[in-house]
Design a protein around this motif. Structure first.
Motif, PDB file in Angstrom:
ATOM      1  N   ALA A  15       0.830  -1.202   0.000  1.00 34.48           N
ATOM      2  CA  ALA A  15       0.000   0.000   0.000  1.00 34.48           C
ATOM      3  C   ALA A  15       0.863   1.249   0.000  1.00 34.48           C
ATOM      4  CB  ALA A  15      -0.923  -0.014   1.221  1.00 34.48           C
ATOM      5  N   VAL A  16       1.901   1.238   0.819  1.00 33.00           N
ATOM      6  CA  VAL A  16       2.812   2.381   0.873  1.00 33.00           C
ATOM      7  C   VAL A  16       3.481   2.596  -0.485  1.00 33.00           C
ATOM      8  CG1 VAL A  16       5.012   3.160   1.845  1.00 33.00           C
ATOM      9  CG2 VAL A  16       3.215   2.274   3.348  1.00 33.00           C
ATOM     10  N   ALA A  20       3.180   6.053  -2.479  1.00 35.34           N
ATOM     11  CA  ALA A  20       4.423   6.812  -2.564  1.00 35.34           C
ATOM     12  C   ALA A  20       4.888   6.981  -4.006  1.00 35.34           C
ATOM     13  CB  ALA A  20       5.509   6.132  -1.736  1.00 35.34           C
ATOM     14  N   GLY A  21       4.589   6.009  -4.848  1.00 35.32           N
ATOM     15  CA  GLY A  21       5.044   6.070  -6.228  1.00 35.32           C
ATOM     16  C   GLY A  21       4.137   6.859  -7.152  1.00 35.32           C
ATOM     17  N   ASN A  22       3.058   7.438  -6.605  1.00 33.55           N
ATOM     18  CA  ASN A  22       2.100   8.167  -7.443  1.00 33.55           C
ATOM     19  C   ASN A  22       1.653   9.425  -6.714  1.00 33.55           C
ATOM     20  OD1 ASN A  22      -0.137   9.108  -8.880  1.00 33.55           O
ATOM     21  ND2 ASN A  22      -0.834   7.046  -9.420  1.00 33.55           N
ATOM     22  N   ALA A 168      -7.525  14.360  22.718  1.00 32.75           N
ATOM     23  CA  ALA A 168      -7.207  13.460  23.820  1.00 32.75           C
ATOM     24  C   ALA A 168      -5.845  12.810  23.621  1.00 32.75           C
ATOM     25  CB  ALA A 168      -8.287  12.393  23.948  1.00 32.75           C
ATOM     26  N   MET A 169      -5.527  12.397  22.411  1.00 30.93           N
ATOM     27  CA  MET A 169      -4.231  11.779  22.135  1.00 30.93           C
ATOM     28  C   MET A 169      -3.085  12.743  22.428  1.00 30.93           C
ATOM     29  SD  MET A 169      -4.384   8.596  21.044  1.00 30.93           S
ATOM     30  CE  MET A 169      -5.392   7.380  20.186  1.00 30.93           C
ATOM     31  N   ALA A 170      -3.281  14.013  22.113  1.00 30.96           N
ATOM     32  CA  ALA A 170      -2.238  15.004  22.395  1.00 30.96           C
ATOM     33  C   ALA A 170      -2.019  15.153  23.892  1.00 30.96           C
ATOM     34  CB  ALA A 170      -2.617  16.347  21.769  1.00 30.96           C
ATOM     35  N   ALA A 171      -3.101  15.176  24.658  1.00 32.75           N
ATOM     36  CA  ALA A 171      -2.976  15.300  26.111  1.00 32.75           C
ATOM     37  C   ALA A 171      -2.318  14.070  26.712  1.00 32.75           C
ATOM     38  CB  ALA A 171      -4.351  15.528  26.731  1.00 32.75           C
ATOM     39  N   LEU A 172      -2.544  12.894  26.123  1.00 30.54           N
ATOM     40  CA  LEU A 172      -2.031  11.642  26.661  1.00 30.54           C
ATOM     41  C   LEU A 172      -0.615  11.330  26.200  1.00 30.54           C
ATOM     42  CD1 LEU A 172      -5.253   9.475  26.250  1.00 30.54           C
ATOM     43  CD2 LEU A 172      -4.272  10.309  28.396  1.00 30.54           C
ATOM     44  N   GLU A 173      -0.017  12.217  25.422  1.00 31.05           N
ATOM     45  CA  GLU A 173       1.354  12.038  24.937  1.00 31.05           C
ATOM     46  C   GLU A 173       1.517  10.738  24.149  1.00 31.05           C
ATOM     47  OE1 GLU A 173       3.595  12.606  28.589  1.00 31.05           O
ATOM     48  OE2 GLU A 173       3.769  14.749  28.127  1.00 31.05           O
ATOM     49  N   ALA A 174       0.540  10.475  23.295  1.00 31.00           N
ATOM     50  CA  ALA A 174       0.584   9.298  22.441  1.00 31.00           C
ATOM     51  C   ALA A 174       1.732   9.407  21.447  1.00 31.00           C
ATOM     52  CB  ALA A 174      -0.746   9.151  21.703  1.00 31.00           C
ATOM     53  N   ARG A 175       2.089   8.258  20.880  1.00 31.33           N
ATOM     54  CA  ARG A 175       3.139   8.203  19.869  1.00 31.33           C
ATOM     55  C   ARG A 175       2.592   7.443  18.657  1.00 31.33           C
ATOM     56  NH1 ARG A 175       8.005   9.720  21.769  1.00 31.33           N
ATOM     57  NH2 ARG A 175       9.230   8.454  20.303  1.00 31.33           N
ATOM     58  N   VAL A 176       2.844   7.992  17.476  1.00 34.49           N
ATOM     59  CA  VAL A 176       2.285   7.469  16.236  1.00 34.49           C
ATOM     60  C   VAL A 176       3.339   6.644  15.504  1.00 34.49           C
ATOM     61  CG1 VAL A 176       1.141   8.083  14.067  1.00 34.49           C
ATOM     62  CG2 VAL A 176       0.838   9.530  16.093  1.00 34.49           C
ATOM     63  N   ARG A 177       2.989   5.415  15.195  1.00 31.80           N
ATOM     64  CA  ARG A 177       3.889   4.524  14.457  1.00 31.80           C
ATOM     65  C   ARG A 177       3.546   4.615  12.969  1.00 31.80           C
ATOM     66  NH1 ARG A 177       6.532   1.599  18.207  1.00 31.80           N
ATOM     67  NH2 ARG A 177       7.390   0.194  16.621  1.00 31.80           N
ATOM     68  N   VAL A 178       4.561   4.911  12.167  1.00 34.35           N
ATOM     69  CA  VAL A 178       4.354   5.237  10.758  1.00 34.35           C
ATOM     70  C   VAL A 178       5.223   4.342   9.886  1.00 34.35           C
ATOM     71  CG1 VAL A 178       4.571   7.059   9.014  1.00 34.35           C
ATOM     72  CG2 VAL A 178       3.852   7.640  11.343  1.00 34.35           C
ATOM     73  N   LEU A 179       4.642   3.842   8.811  1.00 35.54           N
ATOM     74  CA  LEU A 179       5.372   3.062   7.822  1.00 35.54           C
ATOM     75  C   LEU A 179       5.469   3.874   6.536  1.00 35.54           C
ATOM     76  CD1 LEU A 179       6.651   0.353   6.886  1.00 35.54           C
ATOM     77  CD2 LEU A 179       4.344  -0.341   6.166  1.00 35.54           C
ATOM     78  N   GLY A 180       6.693   4.030   6.041  1.00 36.23           N
ATOM     79  CA  GLY A 180       6.908   4.776   4.813  1.00 36.23           C
ATOM     80  C   GLY A 180       7.810   4.035   3.856  1.00 36.23           C
ATOM     81  N   GLU A 210       3.417   7.908   3.437  1.00 41.82           N
ATOM     82  CA  GLU A 210       3.569   7.375   4.790  1.00 41.82           C
ATOM     83  C   GLU A 210       2.204   6.992   5.342  1.00 41.82           C
ATOM     84  OE1 GLU A 210       7.519   8.750   6.977  1.00 41.82           O
ATOM     85  OE2 GLU A 210       6.038  10.359   6.867  1.00 41.82           O
ATOM     86  N   LEU A 211       2.169   5.886   6.066  1.00 39.28           N
ATOM     87  CA  LEU A 211       0.924   5.294   6.534  1.00 39.28           C
ATOM     88  C   LEU A 211       0.991   5.058   8.039  1.00 39.28           C
ATOM     89  CD1 LEU A 211      -1.799   3.806   5.916  1.00 39.28           C
ATOM     90  CD2 LEU A 211      -0.422   1.740   5.532  1.00 39.28           C
TER      91      LEU A 211
END
Length: 334
Positions: A15-16, A20-22, A168-180, A210-211
């Motif tokens: 999918a990435v 990414a290629g288009n 809410a995610m910003a307040a909870l100091e979440a972390r985003v996992r990204v695949l590129g 990036e996903l």
């Protein structure tokens, strides 16, 4: 709606590569935002890459009570999970305050933070909009501004981010996992979204292709005493005029620690660092809550408009913050 090609990839990496290629390709998750934009002519991709069945839909236990939330999980399932409700009630409350039950059943955890502004000028392709067409101008400035930003806006864009979950995610100091295309990386949630500056067309720091694959919630004991308060024009199915996500730790009447974020007032979920600094070590009192609000809103600027403008948001946000903190400190008896 203009015709487009559709790709069903075999896995997230495929999918990435497809997007990414288009430069004219987009991801399609739940579709609760993208499909609207396809109908309105706001988005005109040549290739849509479907994510159905590709992204994790589980909530994984991590060390110490932290959680890893699969990006394919629906908003409804996340809000109902007993671990989320017990450990991070602010997140469950934020999710349940957004959209309708049907939309929450379709919307995904990975797609929710990436939804685009509901500014009426952005969604109306007959009007100039720098976010939709860079350099065209901002029709909202001097136009209908009731729902627009009072924090972090620029001369190029005064739109606000619509997500409740993201606050809410910003307040909870979440972390985003990204695949590129170059592999995986982790982005702190507070750094995911951009303020408009002179490039309002870029909502986030993600590169094309990036996903989001998962979001991690770190273990935070104070998050068990957390709440989300949303003020809107009607009781349901409406975006926030202002909202507050907060977590509070109070010992012997003194605020030991706090997390605060605002929604409905900026181009991104607004982490209220100044307010937090004022609250820490202060008495759990109305005076402290007012001082925290004053510190955070010192740079707030209202926008004048054809509808009377949005100056009302500033005192409304002060009152909403105080009400949320009173509730968390056990003082709100209503």
């Amino acid at each position: 709606m203009k015709p487009f090609d559709y790709l069903s990839p075999a896995d997230p990496a495929a999918a990435v590569r497809g997007v990414a290629g288009n430069p004219d390709a987009v991801f399609l998750g739940g579709g609760t935002n993208l499909v609207d934009h396809l109908k309105l002519g706001v988005a005109e991709p040549r290739l849509v890459v479907g994510l159905a069945g590709l992204l994790p839909t589980e909530i994984e236990e991590l060390d110490g009570g932290a959680l890893r939330i699969g990006a394919g999980l629906s908003n409804s399932e996340l809000a109902a999970d007993p671990r989320v409700r017990a450990r991070f009630p602010v997140l469950s409350q934020a999710l349940l305050s957004g959209a309708s039950g049907q939309l929450r059943n379709m919307a995904t955890v990975g797609g929710n933070p990436l939804q685009r502004t509901r500014c009426v000028y952005f969604q109306d392709v007959t009007t100039p909009c720098n976010k939709r067409e860079p350099g065209a101008g901002c029709s909202a400035i001097g136009g209908w501004t009731r729902h627009h930003a009072v924090l972090g806006a620029s001369e190029h864009c005064i739109a606000v981010h619509p997500s409740d979950m993201a606050v809410a995610m910003a307040a909870l100091e979440a972390r985003v996992r990204v695949l590129g295309p170059d592999g995986e990386r982790v982005v702190p949630f507070v750094d995911l979204h951009r303020l408009p500056g002179d490039a309002p067309e870029r909502d986030t720091v993600l590169e094309h292709g990036e996903l989001i694959t998962a979001i991690d919630l770190p273990a935070q004991p104070l998050a068990r005493r957390s709440a989300y308060r949303k003020v809107r024009d009607r009781a349901s199915y409406a975006f926030a005029l202002v909202s507050v996500a907060a977590a509070l730790e109070v010992v012997d009447g003194v605020i030991v620690d706090a997390r605060v974020a605002f929604g409905g007032v900026a181009h991104a979920p607004w982490r209220a660092y100044r307010a937090e600094e004022v609250l820490r070590g202060s008495p759990a009192s109305e005076e402290s809550y007012r001082a925290a609000a004053d510190a955070e809103l010192a740079d707030a600027r209202a926008a004048e408009g054809l509808d009377g403008g949005n100056a009302f948001k500033i005192p409304l946000l002060r009152r909403t913050l105080a009400a949320t903190l009173r509730e968390l400190a056990g003082e709100d008896t209503r």
